[in-house]
Design a protein around this motif. Structure first.
Motif, PDB file in Angstrom:
ATOM      1  N   HIS A 129       0.816  -1.205   0.000  1.00  0.00           N
ATOM      2  CA  HIS A 129       0.000   0.000   0.000  1.00  0.00           C
ATOM      3  C   HIS A 129       0.847   1.251   0.000  1.00  0.00           C
ATOM      4  O   HIS A 129       0.368   2.329   0.287  1.00  0.00           O
ATOM      5  CB  HIS A 129      -0.929   0.002   1.236  1.00  0.00           C
ATOM      6  N   GLY A 130       2.182   1.180  -0.454  1.00  0.00           N
ATOM      7  CA  GLY A 130       3.084   2.324  -0.452  1.00  0.00           C
ATOM      8  C   GLY A 130       2.892   3.182  -1.704  1.00  0.00           C
ATOM      9  O   GLY A 130       1.935   3.064  -2.448  1.00  0.00           O
ATOM     10  N   VAL A 131       3.881   4.084  -2.067  1.00  0.00           N
ATOM     11  CA  VAL A 131       3.855   5.007  -3.208  1.00  0.00           C
ATOM     12  C   VAL A 131       4.166   4.256  -4.495  1.00  0.00           C
ATOM     13  O   VAL A 131       4.969   3.325  -4.514  1.00  0.00           O
ATOM     14  CB  VAL A 131       4.871   6.143  -2.979  1.00  0.00           C
ATOM     15  N   PHE A 132       3.550   4.713  -5.634  1.00  0.00           N
ATOM     16  CA  PHE A 132       3.816   4.112  -6.966  1.00  0.00           C
ATOM     17  C   PHE A 132       5.287   4.352  -7.321  1.00  0.00           C
ATOM     18  O   PHE A 132       5.765   5.491  -7.207  1.00  0.00           O
ATOM     19  CB  PHE A 132       2.884   4.759  -7.986  1.00  0.00           C
ATOM     20  N   PRO A 133       6.010   3.284  -7.734  1.00  0.00           N
ATOM     21  CA  PRO A 133       7.481   3.393  -7.897  1.00  0.00           C
ATOM     22  C   PRO A 133       7.931   4.563  -8.772  1.00  0.00           C
ATOM     23  O   PRO A 133       8.879   5.263  -8.378  1.00  0.00           O
ATOM     24  CB  PRO A 133       7.863   2.038  -8.492  1.00  0.00           C
ATOM     25  N   PRO A 134       7.332   4.828  -9.946  1.00  0.00           N
ATOM     26  CA  PRO A 134       7.819   5.976 -10.741  1.00  0.00           C
ATOM     27  C   PRO A 134       7.636   7.315 -10.047  1.00  0.00           C
ATOM     28  O   PRO A 134       8.315   8.281 -10.383  1.00  0.00           O
ATOM     29  CB  PRO A 134       6.977   5.896 -12.012  1.00  0.00           C
ATOM     30  N   LEU A 135       6.693   7.360  -9.087  1.00  0.00           N
ATOM     31  CA  LEU A 135       6.447   8.605  -8.365  1.00  0.00           C
ATOM     32  C   LEU A 135       7.168   8.656  -7.029  1.00  0.00           C
ATOM     33  O   LEU A 135       7.007   9.639  -6.277  1.00  0.00           O
ATOM     34  CB  LEU A 135       4.939   8.799  -8.154  1.00  0.00           C
ATOM     35  N   ASP A 136       7.903   7.638  -6.759  1.00  0.00           N
ATOM     36  CA  ASP A 136       8.627   7.590  -5.488  1.00  0.00           C
ATOM     37  C   ASP A 136       9.874   8.457  -5.599  1.00  0.00           C
ATOM     38  O   ASP A 136      10.697   8.282  -6.507  1.00  0.00           O
ATOM     39  CB  ASP A 136       9.008   6.142  -5.162  1.00  0.00           C
ATOM     40  N   THR A 137      10.024   9.424  -4.737  1.00  0.00           N
ATOM     41  CA  THR A 137      11.175  10.342  -4.795  1.00  0.00           C
ATOM     42  C   THR A 137      12.491   9.628  -4.549  1.00  0.00           C
ATOM     43  O   THR A 137      13.546  10.135  -4.946  1.00  0.00           O
ATOM     44  CB  THR A 137      10.998  11.444  -3.754  1.00  0.00           C
ATOM     45  N   THR A 141      13.417   6.968  -6.002  1.00  0.00           N
ATOM     46  CA  THR A 141      13.914   6.397  -7.267  1.00  0.00           C
ATOM     47  C   THR A 141      14.202   7.479  -8.308  1.00  0.00           C
ATOM     48  O   THR A 141      14.545   7.166  -9.448  1.00  0.00           O
ATOM     49  CB  THR A 141      12.887   5.413  -7.838  1.00  0.00           C
ATOM     50  N   TYR A 142      14.060   8.789  -7.971  1.00  0.00           N
ATOM     51  CA  TYR A 142      14.299   9.866  -8.939  1.00  0.00           C
ATOM     52  C   TYR A 142      15.731   9.869  -9.486  1.00  0.00           C
ATOM     53  O   TYR A 142      15.926  10.034 -10.699  1.00  0.00           O
ATOM     54  CB  TYR A 142      13.965  11.220  -8.313  1.00  0.00           C
ATOM     55  N   PRO A 143      16.726   9.729  -8.667  1.00  0.00           N
ATOM     56  CA  PRO A 143      18.100   9.761  -9.220  1.00  0.00           C
ATOM     57  C   PRO A 143      18.339   8.671 -10.263  1.00  0.00           C
ATOM     58  O   PRO A 143      18.909   8.933 -11.332  1.00  0.00           O
ATOM     59  CB  PRO A 143      18.978   9.565  -7.986  1.00  0.00           C
ATOM     60  N   SER A 144      17.901   7.441  -9.944  1.00  0.00           N
ATOM     61  CA  SER A 144      18.101   6.365 -10.928  1.00  0.00           C
ATOM     62  C   SER A 144      17.269   6.608 -12.189  1.00  0.00           C
ATOM     63  O   SER A 144      17.726   6.370 -13.316  1.00  0.00           O
ATOM     64  CB  SER A 144      17.743   5.019 -10.303  1.00  0.00           C
ATOM     65  N   LEU A 146      16.377   9.561 -13.421  1.00  0.00           N
ATOM     66  CA  LEU A 146      17.044  10.613 -14.194  1.00  0.00           C
ATOM     67  C   LEU A 146      18.289  10.083 -14.885  1.00  0.00           C
ATOM     68  O   LEU A 146      18.582  10.446 -16.034  1.00  0.00           O
ATOM     69  CB  LEU A 146      17.397  11.787 -13.267  1.00  0.00           C
ATOM     70  N   PHE A 147      19.030   9.240 -14.221  1.00  0.00           N
ATOM     71  CA  PHE A 147      20.243   8.669 -14.809  1.00  0.00           C
ATOM     72  C   PHE A 147      19.897   7.873 -16.072  1.00  0.00           C
ATOM     73  O   PHE A 147      20.480   8.100 -17.149  1.00  0.00           O
ATOM     74  CB  PHE A 147      20.928   7.774 -13.771  1.00  0.00           C
ATOM     75  N   TRP A 148      18.930   6.979 -15.964  1.00  0.00           N
ATOM     76  CA  TRP A 148      18.557   6.170 -17.140  1.00  0.00           C
ATOM     77  C   TRP A 148      17.875   7.015 -18.223  1.00  0.00           C
ATOM     78  O   TRP A 148      18.014   6.728 -19.426  1.00  0.00           O
ATOM     79  CB  TRP A 148      17.641   5.015 -16.719  1.00  0.00           C
ATOM     80  N   LEU A 149      17.159   8.069 -17.773  1.00  0.00           N
ATOM     81  CA  LEU A 149      16.557   8.967 -18.765  1.00  0.00           C
ATOM     82  C   LEU A 149      17.633   9.663 -19.598  1.00  0.00           C
ATOM     83  O   LEU A 149      17.540   9.743 -20.829  1.00  0.00           O
ATOM     84  CB  LEU A 149      15.684  10.005 -18.049  1.00  0.00           C
ATOM     85  N   VAL A 150      18.685  10.141 -18.924  1.00  0.00           N
ATOM     86  CA  VAL A 150      19.794  10.781 -19.636  1.00  0.00           C
ATOM     87  C   VAL A 150      20.486   9.784 -20.542  1.00  0.00           C
ATOM     88  O   VAL A 150      20.831  10.088 -21.700  1.00  0.00           O
ATOM     89  CB  VAL A 150      20.779  11.399 -18.630  1.00  0.00           C
ATOM     90  N   ILE A 151      20.691   8.582 -20.074  1.00  0.00           N
ATOM     91  CA  ILE A 151      21.356   7.553 -20.884  1.00  0.00           C
ATOM     92  C   ILE A 151      20.543   7.260 -22.140  1.00  0.00           C
ATOM     93  O   ILE A 151      21.072   7.234 -23.265  1.00  0.00           O
ATOM     94  CB  ILE A 151      21.557   6.272 -20.055  1.00  0.00           C
ATOM     95  N   PHE A 152      19.253   7.055 -21.973  1.00  0.00           N
ATOM     96  CA  PHE A 152      18.396   6.728 -23.127  1.00  0.00           C
ATOM     97  C   PHE A 152      18.303   7.896 -24.115  1.00  0.00           C
ATOM     98  O   PHE A 152      18.350   7.695 -25.339  1.00  0.00           O
ATOM     99  CB  PHE A 152      17.006   6.304 -22.659  1.00  0.00           C
ATOM    100  N   PHE A 153      18.169   9.127 -23.578  1.00  0.00           N
ATOM    101  CA  PHE A 153      18.102  10.279 -24.479  1.00  0.00           C
ATOM    102  C   PHE A 153      19.421  10.492 -25.214  1.00  0.00           C
ATOM    103  O   PHE A 153      19.437  10.858 -26.396  1.00  0.00           O
ATOM    104  CB  PHE A 153      17.713  11.540 -23.700  1.00  0.00           C
ATOM    105  N   ALA A 154      20.527  10.275 -24.531  1.00  0.00           N
ATOM    106  CA  ALA A 154      21.829  10.386 -25.184  1.00  0.00           C
ATOM    107  C   ALA A 154      21.983   9.326 -26.268  1.00  0.00           C
ATOM    108  O   ALA A 154      22.452   9.617 -27.384  1.00  0.00           O
ATOM    109  CB  ALA A 154      22.952  10.252 -24.148  1.00  0.00           C
ATOM    110  N   ALA A 155      21.567   8.100 -25.964  1.00  0.00           N
ATOM    111  CA  ALA A 155      21.638   7.034 -26.973  1.00  0.00           C
ATOM    112  C   ALA A 155      20.719   7.349 -28.152  1.00  0.00           C
ATOM    113  O   ALA A 155      21.100   7.155 -29.322  1.00  0.00           O
ATOM    114  CB  ALA A 155      21.258   5.692 -26.340  1.00  0.00           C
ATOM    115  N   LEU A 156      19.525   7.860 -27.834  1.00  0.00           N
ATOM    116  CA  LEU A 156      18.599   8.218 -28.906  1.00  0.00           C
ATOM    117  C   LEU A 156      19.157   9.354 -29.763  1.00  0.00           C
ATOM    118  O   LEU A 156      19.047   9.340 -31.006  1.00  0.00           O
ATOM    119  CB  LEU A 156      17.247   8.626 -28.298  1.00  0.00           C
TER     120      LEU A 156
END
Length: 202
Positions: A43-51, A53-56, A58-68
Motif C-alpha cells: 500500500h506504499g507510493v507508486f514506484p515511478p512517483l517515489d522520490t 527512485t528519482y536519481p536512478s 534521471l540517470f537512465w533517462l539521460v542515458i536513453f536520451f543520449a543514446a537516442l
C-alpha cells in the motif's frame, strides 16, 4: 443414566465437530492477519512517483536520451538527409531535362515555322519566276507569230498585186486584141496592137 450418557455422547460429538471448525477458523484468521501484515507493504507510493527512485530514473533517462540522440544524429538523420538530397537531385535533373526538352521542342517548332514560311516564299518566288518566264515565252512566240503572219500577209498581198497586175495586163491585151478585131471588122483596116493599147491608155 441412559439419558445422561446420551447427553454426554451428544456433547462429545458436538465438541468433536466444533473443534475442526474452530481450528479452521483460527487458521483462516491467522492467514488473514498475515496477509494484512504482509500486504501493508504494497500500500506504499507508486514506484515511478517515489522520490527515492528519482536519481536512478534521471540517470537512465539521460542515458536513453543520449543514446537516442546519437542514434538519430549519426545513423537516422544522415540517411534521411542522403535520401532527401538524392531525391532532390533526381527531381532537379528531371526538371532540367524537361526544360531542355521544352526548349528543343520550341526550337523545332520555330525552325518548322521558319522552314514553312521560307517554303511559301520560295514557292511564291518560283511561281512568279515561272509566270514571268511563261509570259516572256508567250510574248516571244506571239511576236514570232505576228511577224510570220505579217510576212505571210505581205507575201500574199504581193502575190495578189502581181496576180492583179498580170490580170490587168491580160485584160489590156484582150481588150487591145478585141478592139483591133472590131476595127478590122468595121473596115477600118488593120490596126496594130500597140496603137490600140495607146488609144486605150490615152
Amino acid at each position: 443414566m441412559s439419558q445422561s450418557t446420551t447427553a454426554t455422547t451428544v456433547e462429545f460429538q458436538v465438541a468433536e465437530e466444533t473443534a475442526p471448525a474452530a481450528a479452521a477458523g483460527g487458521e483462516a484468521q491467522g492467514t488473514t492477519e498475515g496477509t494484512e501484515a504482509s500486504g501493508g507493504e504494497h500500500h506504499g507510493v507508486f514506484p515511478p512517483l517515489d522520490t527515492k527512485t528519482y536519481p536512478s530514473q534521471l540517470f537512465w533517462l539521460v542515458i536513453f536520451f543520449a543514446a537516442l540522440y546519437v542514434l538519430m544524429s549519426k545513423v537516422i538523420l544522415p540517411r534521411l538527409s542522403a535520401i532527401l538530397t538524392k531525391r532532390m537531385a533526381t527531381i532537379n535533373g528531371d526538371l532540367a531535362r524537361a526544360n531542355a526538352l521544352k526548349n528543343e521542342t520550341e526550337a523545332a517548332v520555330k525552325a518548322y515555322e521558319k522552314a514553312l514560311a521560307d517554303a511559301r516564299a520560295n514557292a511564291n518566288d518560283i511561281a512568279r519566276t515561272t509566270r514571268e518566264a511563261v509570259t516572256k515565252d508567250v510574248d516571244a512566240e506571239s511576236h514570232k507569230l505576228d511577224a510570220a503572219l505579217a510576212k505571210k500577209v505581205s507575201d500574199a498581198e504581193a502575190k495578189i498585186a502581181a496576180s492583179k497586175a498580170k490580170a490587168l495586163d491580160a485584160v489590156e491585151d484582150i481588150a487591145a486584141n478585141s478592139a483591133a478585131e472590131i476595127v478590122a471588122a468595121l473596115g477600118g483596116g488593120k490596126v496594130t496592137k500597140a496603137a490600140v493599147a495607146k488609144a486605150i491608155k490615152g
